[in-house]
Scaffold this motif. Structure first.
Motif, PDB file in Angstrom:
ATOM      1  N   LEU A   1      18.859  -7.531  51.276  1.00 56.17           N
ATOM      2  CA  LEU A   1      19.717  -8.487  50.875  1.00 56.17           C
ATOM      3  C   LEU A   1      21.185  -8.005  51.548  1.00 56.17           C
ATOM      4  O   LEU A   1      21.530  -6.776  51.383  1.00 56.17           O
ATOM      5  N   SER A   2      21.676  -8.827  52.486  1.00 54.04           N
ATOM      6  CA  SER A   2      23.201  -8.311  52.937  1.00 54.04           C
ATOM      7  C   SER A   2      24.171  -8.640  51.705  1.00 54.04           C
ATOM      8  O   SER A   2      23.812  -9.683  51.094  1.00 54.04           O
ATOM      9  N   ALA A   3      25.243  -7.858  51.249  1.00 50.28           N
ATOM     10  CA  ALA A   3      25.842  -7.903  50.582  1.00 50.28           C
ATOM     11  C   ALA A   3      26.468  -9.449  50.354  1.00 50.28           C
ATOM     12  O   ALA A   3      26.786 -10.037  49.425  1.00 50.28           O
ATOM     13  N   ARG A   4      26.768 -10.102  51.594  1.00 50.66           N
ATOM     14  CA  ARG A   4      27.399 -11.456  51.552  1.00 50.66           C
ATOM     15  C   ARG A   4      26.779 -12.405  51.090  1.00 50.66           C
ATOM     16  O   ARG A   4      27.153 -13.588  50.895  1.00 50.66           O
ATOM     17  N   ASP A   5      25.240 -12.159  51.164  1.00 50.06           N
ATOM     18  CA  ASP A   5      24.480 -13.248  50.699  1.00 50.06           C
ATOM     19  C   ASP A   5      24.260 -13.188  49.069  1.00 50.06           C
ATOM     20  O   ASP A   5      23.620 -14.032  48.732  1.00 50.06           O
ATOM     21  N   THR A   6      24.805 -12.339  48.583  1.00 44.96           N
ATOM     22  CA  THR A   6      24.823 -12.119  47.132  1.00 44.96           C
ATOM     23  C   THR A   6      25.972 -12.612  46.270  1.00 44.96           C
ATOM     24  O   THR A   6      27.052 -12.498  46.986  1.00 44.96           O
ATOM     25  N   GLN A   7      25.783 -12.581  44.968  1.00 44.13           N
ATOM     26  CA  GLN A   7      26.889 -12.897  44.182  1.00 44.13           C
ATOM     27  C   GLN A   7      27.989 -11.770  44.116  1.00 44.13           C
ATOM     28  O   GLN A   7      29.010 -12.129  43.833  1.00 44.13           O
ATOM     29  N   LEU A   8      27.672 -10.453  44.689  1.00 41.27           N
ATOM     30  CA  LEU A   8      28.754  -9.710  44.828  1.00 41.27           C
ATOM     31  C   LEU A   8      29.672 -10.011  45.568  1.00 41.27           C
ATOM     32  O   LEU A   8      30.873  -9.685  45.280  1.00 41.27           O
ATOM     33  N   ALA A   9      29.668 -10.702  46.790  1.00 40.73           N
ATOM     34  CA  ALA A   9      30.655 -11.187  47.540  1.00 40.73           C
ATOM     35  C   ALA A   9      31.518 -12.307  46.775  1.00 40.73           C
ATOM     36  O   ALA A   9      32.584 -12.544  47.303  1.00 40.73           O
ATOM     37  N   ARG A  10      30.997 -12.677  45.703  1.00 39.01           N
ATOM     38  CA  ARG A  10      31.943 -13.970  44.762  1.00 39.01           C
ATOM     39  C   ARG A  10      32.307 -12.848  43.362  1.00 39.01           C
ATOM     40  O   ARG A  10      32.377 -13.665  42.337  1.00 39.01           O
ATOM     41  N   SER A  11      32.434 -11.567  43.629  1.00 42.08           N
ATOM     42  CA  SER A  11      32.758 -10.825  42.456  1.00 42.08           C
ATOM     43  C   SER A  11      31.872 -10.795  41.266  1.00 42.08           C
ATOM     44  O   SER A  11      32.446 -10.260  40.137  1.00 42.08           O
TER      45      SER A  11
ATOM     46  N   PRO B   1      29.990  -8.816  38.695  1.00 39.77           N
ATOM     47  CA  PRO B   1      30.349  -7.374  38.358  1.00 39.77           C
ATOM     48  C   PRO B   1      28.958  -6.536  38.603  1.00 39.77           C
ATOM     49  O   PRO B   1      27.773  -6.799  38.593  1.00 39.77           O
ATOM     50  N   LEU B   2      29.428  -5.221  39.117  1.00 39.22           N
ATOM     51  CA  LEU B   2      28.107  -4.423  39.564  1.00 39.22           C
ATOM     52  C   LEU B   2      27.126  -4.122  38.445  1.00 39.22           C
ATOM     53  O   LEU B   2      25.823  -3.976  38.554  1.00 39.22           O
ATOM     54  N   LYS B   3      27.787  -4.100  36.966  1.00 40.76           N
ATOM     55  CA  LYS B   3      26.686  -3.705  36.110  1.00 40.76           C
ATOM     56  C   LYS B   3      25.772  -4.875  35.885  1.00 40.76           C
ATOM     57  O   LYS B   3      24.682  -4.757  35.192  1.00 40.76           O
ATOM     58  N   ASP B   4      26.239  -6.208  35.949  1.00 38.55           N
ATOM     59  CA  ASP B   4      25.184  -7.214  35.852  1.00 38.55           C
ATOM     60  C   ASP B   4      24.404  -7.343  37.107  1.00 38.55           C
ATOM     61  O   ASP B   4      23.082  -7.507  36.859  1.00 38.55           O
ATOM     62  N   MET B   5      24.885  -7.066  38.323  1.00 35.24           N
ATOM     63  CA  MET B   5      23.724  -6.853  39.449  1.00 35.24           C
ATOM     64  C   MET B   5      22.926  -5.862  39.439  1.00 35.24           C
ATOM     65  O   MET B   5      21.509  -6.326  39.571  1.00 35.24           O
ATOM     66  N   ALA B   6      23.246  -4.711  38.708  1.00 38.04           N
ATOM     67  CA  ALA B   6      22.364  -3.560  38.362  1.00 38.04           C
ATOM     68  C   ALA B   6      21.322  -3.977  37.570  1.00 38.04           C
ATOM     69  O   ALA B   6      20.132  -3.699  37.470  1.00 38.04           O
ATOM     70  N   ARG B   7      21.708  -4.737  36.421  1.00 35.71           N
ATOM     71  CA  ARG B   7      20.513  -4.891  35.428  1.00 35.71           C
ATOM     72  C   ARG B   7      19.591  -5.860  35.591  1.00 35.71           C
ATOM     73  O   ARG B   7      18.601  -5.998  35.347  1.00 35.71           O
ATOM     74  N   VAL B   8      20.074  -7.037  36.471  1.00 37.09           N
ATOM     75  CA  VAL B   8      19.355  -8.136  36.944  1.00 37.09           C
ATOM     76  C   VAL B   8      18.389  -7.614  38.268  1.00 37.09           C
ATOM     77  O   VAL B   8      17.293  -7.920  37.949  1.00 37.09           O
ATOM     78  N   MET B   9      18.864  -7.020  38.970  1.00 38.48           N
ATOM     79  CA  MET B   9      17.970  -6.408  40.243  1.00 38.48           C
ATOM     80  C   MET B   9      16.761  -5.601  39.326  1.00 38.48           C
ATOM     81  O   MET B   9      15.742  -5.569  39.859  1.00 38.48           O
ATOM     82  N   SER B  10      17.227  -4.766  38.473  1.00 36.95           N
ATOM     83  CA  SER B  10      16.269  -3.820  37.746  1.00 36.95           C
ATOM     84  C   SER B  10      15.112  -4.655  37.034  1.00 36.95           C
ATOM     85  O   SER B  10      14.112  -3.999  36.946  1.00 36.95           O
ATOM     86  N   ARG B  11      15.344  -5.895  36.756  1.00 43.78           N
ATOM     87  CA  ARG B  11      14.319  -6.785  36.155  1.00 43.78           C
ATOM     88  C   ARG B  11      13.157  -7.347  37.277  1.00 43.78           C
ATOM     89  O   ARG B  11      12.338  -7.801  36.940  1.00 43.78           O
ATOM     90  N   TYR B  12      13.802  -7.097  38.564  1.00 43.53           N
ATOM     91  CA  TYR B  12      13.092  -7.734  39.629  1.00 43.53           C
ATOM     92  C   TYR B  12      12.349  -6.488  40.460  1.00 43.53           C
ATOM     93  O   TYR B  12      11.033  -6.709  41.214  1.00 43.53           O
ATOM     94  N   VAL B  13      13.037  -5.464  40.629  1.00 42.11           N
ATOM     95  CA  VAL B  13      12.498  -4.510  41.739  1.00 42.11           C
ATOM     96  C   VAL B  13      12.324  -3.107  40.997  1.00 42.11           C
ATOM     97  O   VAL B  13      12.880  -2.799  40.122  1.00 42.11           O
ATOM     98  N   ASP B  14      11.614  -2.236  41.876  1.00 42.84           N
ATOM     99  CA  ASP B  14      11.202  -1.053  41.226  1.00 42.84           C
ATOM    100  C   ASP B  14      12.120   0.018  41.929  1.00 42.84           C
ATOM    101  O   ASP B  14      11.981   1.323  41.667  1.00 42.84           O
ATOM    102  N   GLY B  15      13.238  -0.293  42.807  1.00 34.79           N
ATOM    103  CA  GLY B  15      14.287   0.720  43.037  1.00 34.79           C
ATOM    104  C   GLY B  15      15.258  -0.151  43.831  1.00 34.79           C
ATOM    105  O   GLY B  15      14.963  -1.099  44.636  1.00 34.79           O
ATOM    106  N   MET B  16      16.522   0.331  44.047  1.00 32.66           N
ATOM    107  CA  MET B  16      17.459  -0.178  44.613  1.00 32.66           C
ATOM    108  C   MET B  16      18.054   0.867  45.819  1.00 32.66           C
ATOM    109  O   MET B  16      18.231   1.842  45.527  1.00 32.66           O
ATOM    110  N   VAL B  17      18.173   0.414  47.202  1.00 30.86           N
ATOM    111  CA  VAL B  17      18.586   1.323  48.334  1.00 30.86           C
ATOM    112  C   VAL B  17      19.683   0.667  48.842  1.00 30.86           C
ATOM    113  O   VAL B  17      19.826  -0.609  48.978  1.00 30.86           O
ATOM    114  N   VAL B  18      20.949   1.274  48.558  1.00 31.19           N
ATOM    115  CA  VAL B  18      22.318   0.700  48.678  1.00 31.19           C
ATOM    116  C   VAL B  18      23.317   1.318  49.735  1.00 31.19           C
ATOM    117  O   VAL B  18      23.203   2.592  49.916  1.00 31.19           O
ATOM    118  N   ARG B  19      23.619   0.449  50.729  1.00 30.23           N
ATOM    119  CA  ARG B  19      24.723   0.916  51.702  1.00 30.23           C
ATOM    120  C   ARG B  19      26.031   0.300  51.393  1.00 30.23           C
ATOM    121  O   ARG B  19      25.972  -0.987  51.409  1.00 30.23           O
TER     122      ARG B  19
END
Ligand code: CP
Ligand code: NVA
Length: 303
Positions: free
Chosen positions: A73-83, A85-103
């Motif tokens: 995911l490039s960040a501009r394709d995610t809802q992060l680009a539309r503000s 919250p990171l805490k929501d992104m983190a909890r949602v992603m945790s339901r789908y994937v086994d790890g997050m690699v972030v730049r």
């Protein structure tokens, strides 16, 4: 609790050495044609807010090479680009994937994601750190120079994210580190102080690059303007003009010293084409080793 890799400070010397030794083993096995399936059925999400060639492709190749899968995911394709919250992104992603690699830009972004994620968060570069890169660089030094303990490693240029992670590595692994940085471009003082308090060898800051490379086994160089500092490029070209890694500078170093560059390189700025293309420069081995070290990191944190 998941184990995150936000900076090298998060791991002990033994654990960091474990990543390097495991990566060397995985590299050997890959060359022998051994198929790895440790992460079959696992998926990681890559979330990148800055460009990347090596880190993205080597993480993806590492995950596929261990039998797993990747969602980029490039960040501009995610809802992060539309503000969102990171805490929501983190909890949602945790339901789908086994790890997050972030730049991303701020270290506080990966810190906050890690605070809310229930899966491991791996720092793939922030403005403050580039821990996975330094592990592949250490792996490369280990291949070329053997035991790290008695080495002198030099850093020439900006006291940037790479320099900060090298300082943490020196504090953990115990090699001598000398950084030559211009005034006003020193590494993070808190990181320097903490690593110095843990180090068994010296971590020294000097101004003169010739001083830093004298007696060095390894010379590290990186761009003068990092991602996000593009508007400072012209000013930095002037400030760093005496910090180029070229033949004249290398005349002050031992003949068998190696030159590391994490790439991408700006030829004739921080390094000459002559040095980058010389056998002394191991930048392409470093680039390859990113994939092997990422396998070791993913295997340990995700499996
Ligand atoms: N060395 C490194 O991190 O390269 P990329 O920016 O291409 O990922
Ligand atoms: N210091 C550089 C490293 C690139 C891999 C940057 O942050 O752009």
């Amino acid at each position: 609790m998941p184990r995150h890799l936000l900076s090298l400070q998060d791991f002990s010397k033994e654990e960091l050495t474990g990543f390097v030794e495991r990566a060397l083993q995985l590299k050997k096995e890959q060359k022998q044609g051994v198929a790895h399936r440790q992460l079959a059925g696992r998926t990681i999400g890559l979330v990148f807010e800055k460009p990347s060639t090596r880190t993205r492709v080597s993480f993806e190749a590492a995950m596929y090479g261990l039998g797993g899968q990747v969602i980029f995911l490039s960040a501009r394709d995610t809802q992060l680009a539309r503000s969102e919250p990171l805490k929501d992104m983190a909890r949602v992603m945790s339901r789908y994937v086994d790890g997050m690699v972030v730049r991303t830009f701020g270290q506080e972004v990966v810190d906050e994601l890690a605070a809310y994620a229930t899966v491991p968060v791996i720092n793939a570069l922030t403005d403050l750190h580039h821990p996975c890169q330094i592990l592949s660089d250490i792996m490369t030094v280990r291949e070329k120079k053997g035991d790290l303990q008695n080495l002198k490693i030099a850093w020439v240029g900006d006291g940037n994210n790479m320099a900060n992670s090298w300082i943490q590595a020196a504090g953990k692994f115990g090699f001598e580190l000398v950084l030559a940085c211009p005034e006003g471009y020193e590494p993070n003082p808190d990181i320097l102080e903490r690593s110095r308090s843990e180090a068994i060898s010296s971590i020294t800051l000097v101004r003169d690059p010739a001083h830093a490379v004298a007696g060095a086994d390894v010379i590290n160089v990186d761009v003068w303007a990092s991602m996000g500092q593009e508007e400072q490029q012209a000013e930095r070209l002037k400030v760093f003009s005496n910090y180029q890694v070229n033949r004249r500078l290398l005349a002050n170093a031992p003949d068998d010293c190696i030159v590391l560059h994490c790439l991408p390189a700006h030829r004739e700025e921080e390094i000459t084409d002559e040095v980058l293309e010389s056998p002394q420069c191991v930048a392409f081995d470093q680039a390859e080793n990113k994939m092997h070290i990422h396998k070791a990191i993913l295997e340990k944190l995700i499996a």
